[in-house]
Design a protein around this motif. Structure first.
Motif, PDB file in Angstrom:
ATOM      1  N   THR A 129       0.857  -1.186   0.000  1.00 15.19           N
ATOM      2  CA  THR A 129       0.000   0.000   0.000  1.00 15.19           C
ATOM      3  C   THR A 129       0.890   1.232   0.000  1.00 15.19           C
ATOM      4  O   THR A 129       1.785   1.360   0.826  1.00 15.19           O
TER       5      THR A 129
ATOM      6  N   VAL B 283      -4.279  -4.667  -8.877  1.00 15.36           N
ATOM      7  CA  VAL B 283      -4.722  -3.593  -7.987  1.00 15.36           C
ATOM      8  C   VAL B 283      -5.744  -4.178  -7.017  1.00 15.36           C
ATOM      9  O   VAL B 283      -6.701  -4.833  -7.423  1.00 15.36           O
TER      10      VAL B 283
ATOM     11  N   LEU C 116      -8.383   1.117  -4.412  1.00 14.07           N
ATOM     12  CA  LEU C 116      -7.994   2.506  -4.673  1.00 14.07           C
ATOM     13  C   LEU C 116      -8.741   3.396  -3.696  1.00 14.07           C
ATOM     14  O   LEU C 116      -9.925   3.208  -3.435  1.00 14.07           O
TER      15      LEU C 116
ATOM     16  N   LEU D 290      -3.489   9.438  -4.403  1.00 13.80           N
ATOM     17  CA  LEU D 290      -4.110   8.118  -4.430  1.00 13.80           C
ATOM     18  C   LEU D 290      -3.427   7.199  -3.420  1.00 13.80           C
ATOM     19  O   LEU D 290      -2.203   7.090  -3.384  1.00 13.80           O
TER      20      LEU D 290
ATOM     21  N   ILE E  70      -3.077   3.571  -2.964  1.00 14.38           N
ATOM     22  CA  ILE E  70      -3.281   2.387  -3.787  1.00 14.38           C
ATOM     23  C   ILE E  70      -2.722   1.160  -3.071  1.00 14.38           C
ATOM     24  O   ILE E  70      -1.621   1.191  -2.518  1.00 14.38           O
TER      25      ILE E  70
ATOM     26  N   TYR F 143      -1.829  -2.597  -3.953  1.00 10.46           N
ATOM     27  CA  TYR F 143      -1.647  -3.434  -5.139  1.00 10.46           C
ATOM     28  C   TYR F 143      -0.805  -4.644  -4.767  1.00 10.46           C
ATOM     29  O   TYR F 143      -0.147  -4.699  -3.726  1.00 10.46           O
TER      30      TYR F 143
END
Lengths: 109, 694
Positions: free
Chosen positions: B612, B631, B634, B665, B667, B669
């Motif tokens: 992250t 991903v 989000l 962002l 994110i 993933y």
């Protein structure tokens, strides 16, 4: 899978700007996208406006063939717009259909 | 010699004398004799001394002879036509009239010789079939003011005087005859600047067949006699003249020569306003200019204006429509002189009510996803039927078009000059701005295009006629967009457009359903010929930048390179793990080193790791520290850029928002790599190399 293809029509010597669309996530989609893009870009179009008899069932996207009695030519064009117009003339009523057309020429890239 | 005529008056008749005096110019009607005066011949016809008394306005007796000599003429005619029939239809007579004692010129115009109250006698002779008929008339001649009065005494038939010789009448039977007395008087003499322009005369005829023995003839003569001599002292004419009408104002002042005339003058002396000499008095022709002047100067009530316009027919119809334009625009094919017309007028139907249309246009363009219409209503008051977004249909020959009300206008330029126009748009407009609710959403899992469309529009609303494919997770995302925006964006991916049917249904078709190179062999959907179909054709050519080669990508290409990381063991410092991130991805990689034999790298296998990171997005692009394999989630900080698109195992990604390009962002993933176990010696510095598997 990453989509990265070239679509070519004719000599393929005039490259346009890359088309990047994250929604084009499948190869058949990319091919159709490329084909339709080239249909719009690979020939010099003529814009034609024709007022004709009223005809129901005319839709945008259809192919219309016009027969020119003066030159004897028959040309095909894609219907880009349709207008049906009705108006009173005296005691009678006139109705007509005006088509806006995109007609490709013989000049291809 | 003046003679005052005496009569028997009643008290009530005194004032009636002048009240019944006729107006100048009015038609004479016999007044009620009993109300006029009372004449009671007692014991037979009156003789001299028993006549009428005439008063002026001051109730002074006037002497009739004062004016009679100027204005009156008397014609006395013996007329046998009504009462005498001799033989079998043959009729003829000759007459001779003589005065006995006085000569009375009959029918001489002018001043009679007889004096009022005198007895006049005359003889008449008729001859027929050889016989001579004769009679004798005796009457009293009265005169007063401007008239004359005759009082019969007797008719002594067949009493021939001696002077007439010849055969005596064969038949001595009594017969009656008629004495018709005509009085002609001057009503007025018109002077202008002392120049006599003309005279107005009036004649009253009283046949004795009605008058003899009756008093009915007396009022006639009486009224006639009351006519004064009128003189137009002043005639003032002024006014203006227009192209079609004259407006003339005339002021007439009258006067007479006696007290009685003065009394009458008060009745008639007034200003006479004559609007137009060309028309009869009392009739006024209102033309347009007059009305316009009237409207400008006088505030008229609404209903009066409406009434006037209805009756006068102003030019509102001319302003409503351009007649010339209507007459000139006649459509006919290029090779034909036959105009193409239909007789059915267009109509619209709203809530079951048929609304006649003056004109209508229905149109669509490929850039639009809806039909639009513009309707001019025959009855402008029908515009009240159309409320916002109300559903209605327009009926054209062979096809009906569904619409909702988009807008409407009502113009009122005059009492009857009104027009109403209604604009409509296909019901599909409910999915577009400004009617549709905007949505914000990112599809976090792979989704079929048609599933996404159904989710937004409902089942069966959109006819998806092109390819259907799966969109990876986090690639499809929208922020404050309408369903129509999303549909157009989805349609654009395979080179399609959103089209609309007349019933409002939506369909997605390729922008070029037939490839341009195939036009020559394709069957047309429509075909038009000059002789039958084409009214006019115009074309315009352009020279664009031609393209015959395109590259189509789903993400921007990044720099492909392999990378390797070393993670030291926290207990045994000469040991560690190597993580190889091949890009493009491949599992068959090996790791070599440039050190001595104490160093080794042994493959473990493919592993994944979830990470992250908070990254910055600029110009729609961002990057993470490790290659993105998947991903997981989000989380946009404040500004939602919808989804991300990335090349698998690349560190760079791009956002999918069409307009917004900057944000932060968070994110999460998953990255993948090929793990190796590494070993070295104390304080070693080693170069590891990723090599392709042999």
């Amino acid at each position: 899978m990453t989509i990265d293809i070239f679509v070519v029509r004719g000599a393929g010597d005039r490259r346009g700007e890359d088309v990047v669309d994250p929604l084009v996530s499948a190869l058949p989609v990319a091919i159709q996208r490329g084909r339709n893009e080239l249909d719009g870009l690979s020939s010099a179009p003529q814009t034609v406006s024709a007022e004709t008899v009223y005809r129901p069932g005319v839709r945008t996207g259809q192919l219309a063939r016009f027969c020119d009695s003066q030159s004897g030519s028959r040309t095909m064009a894609k219907i880009m717009g349709v207008t049906h117009e009705v108006r009173k003339v005296g005691d009678s009523v006139q109705i007509s259909t005006t088509l806006r057309l995109r007609r490709p020429t013989d000049y291809y890239a | 010699m003046a003679t005052v005529l005496q009569d028997t008056f009643t008290g009530a008749a005194d004032t009636a004398l002048l009240d019944h005096a006729p107006d100048i110019g009015s038609a004479w009607t016999a007044p009620d004799a009993s109300a006029w005066f009372s004449y009671n011949p007692s014991g037979g016809p009156k003789l001299d001394g028993a006549g009428l008394l005439v008063y002026d306005s001051d109730w002074q007796a006037v002497t009739p002879d004062q004016v009679i000599s100027d204005v009156c003429s008397v014609t006395t005619t013996l007329d046998f036509s009504d009462v005498m029939d001799v033989g079998n239809g043959g009729f003829g007579y000759s007459s001779a009239i003589q005065h006995l004692g006085h000569s009375l010129d009959i029918p001489t115009l002018g001043t009679p010789d007889a004096q009022s109250g005198e007895v006049v006698q005359c003889y008449g002779i008729a001859t027929d079939y050889g016989a001579t008929w004769g009679w004798k008339l005796s009457f009293v001649y009265y005169s007063y003011v401007a008239g004359s009065l005759v009082d019969f005494l007797s008719i002594d038939d067949n009493a021939l005087p001696d002077l007439i010789t010849g055969d005596q009448p064969a038949v001595a039977a009594p017969f009656s005859c008629a004495l018709k007395v005509e009085f002609t008087a001057i009503e007025a003499i018109v002077y202008v600047d002392d120049v006599e322009l003309g005279r107005v005369t009036r004649t009253v005829s009283v046949p004795t067949s009605e008058a003899v023995g009756s008093t009915l003839w007396r009022p006639a003569l009486r009224s006639f006699g009351a006519f004064p001599l009128l003189r137009i002292d002043e005639l003032v004419i002024d006014g203006s003249e227009e192209a079609t009408h004259r407006h003339v104002h005339a002021s007439i002042s009258l006067s007479g020569g006696s007290a009685l005339i003065a009394a009458v003058r008060r009745t008639v002396e007034q200003e006479l306003v004559i609007e137009d000499f060309g028309v009869e008095e009392g009739e006024v022709v209102l033309d347009g200019s007059f009305l316009a002047e009237l409207e400008q100067e006088v505030v008229l009530a609404y209903h009066l204006l409406e009434l006037v316009e209805q009756e006068i027919v102003l030019d509102s119809e001319i302003l409503d429509v351009d007649v010339i334009e209507q007459e000139v625009v006649v459509l006919y094919p290029i090779l034909s002189g036959e105009p193409v017309q239909i007789t059915a007028a267009p109509t619209a139907v709203i809530r079951g009510q048929v609304v006649p249309l003056e004109s209508a246009s229905v149109a669509i363009d490929e850039e639009q996803s809806a039909w639009v219409c513009e309707l001019s209503l025959v009855d402008p008051l029908h515009h009240g039927l159309f409320g916002p977004d109300d559903v209605f249909t327009v009926n054209l020959p062979g096809e009906d078009y569904a619409f909702i009300v988009d807008s409407k206008s009502f113009d009122r330029r005059g009492q009857v000059d009104r027009s109403a126009v209604v604009s409509g748009i296909s019901p599909s407009a409910r999915f577009a701005a400004p009617r549709a609710k905007k949505i914000s959403r990112t599809w976090g899992s792979a989704v079929l295009v048609t599933d996404a469309v159904e989710e937004l529009f409902g089942t069966g609303v959109v006819d998806w006629q092109v390819l259907n494919w799966s969109i990876p997770a986090f690639r499809l995302g929208v922020e404050s967009q309408t369903p129509m925006d999303v549909l157009q964006r989805l349609a654009q991916a395979p080179g399609a457009v959103v089209d609309c049917e007349p019933n409002g249904g939506l369909r997605v078709r390729y922008a070029f359903p037939v490839a341009v190179p195939q036009y020559a062999s394709a069957a047309p959907d429509q075909e038009y010929f000059d002789a039958e179909h084409n009214f006019s054709v115009s074309e315009r050519g352009v020279t664009p930048q031609l393209v015959n080669r395109l590259r189509i990508l789903d993400v921007q290409p990044g720099a492909a390179r392999d990378s390797i990381e070393f993670e030291q063991d926290k207990v045994r410092f000469t040991r560690g793990r190597l993580r190889v991130f091949p890009q493009p991805w491949r599992e068959e990689v090996r790791v070599e080193h440039t050190s001595d034999a104490r160093v080794s790298a042994t493959a473990i296998g493919v592993e994944t790791e979830e990470l992250t990171e908070t990254v910055e997005v600029i110009a729609g692009k961002g990057s993470v520290s490790k290659p993105i394999y998947q991903v997981v989630s989000l989380e946009w900080l404040f500004r939602n850029l919808t989804g991300v698109a990335f090349e698998t195992d690349a560190r760079e990604f791009s956002t999918t928002h069409p307009t917004e390009k900057e944000s932060l962002l968070v994110i999460t993933y998953r990255t993948r790599f090929v793990a190796f176990k590494a070993a070295a010696f104390r304080d070693a510095e080693v170069q590891f190399l990723v090599k392709e598997a042999v």
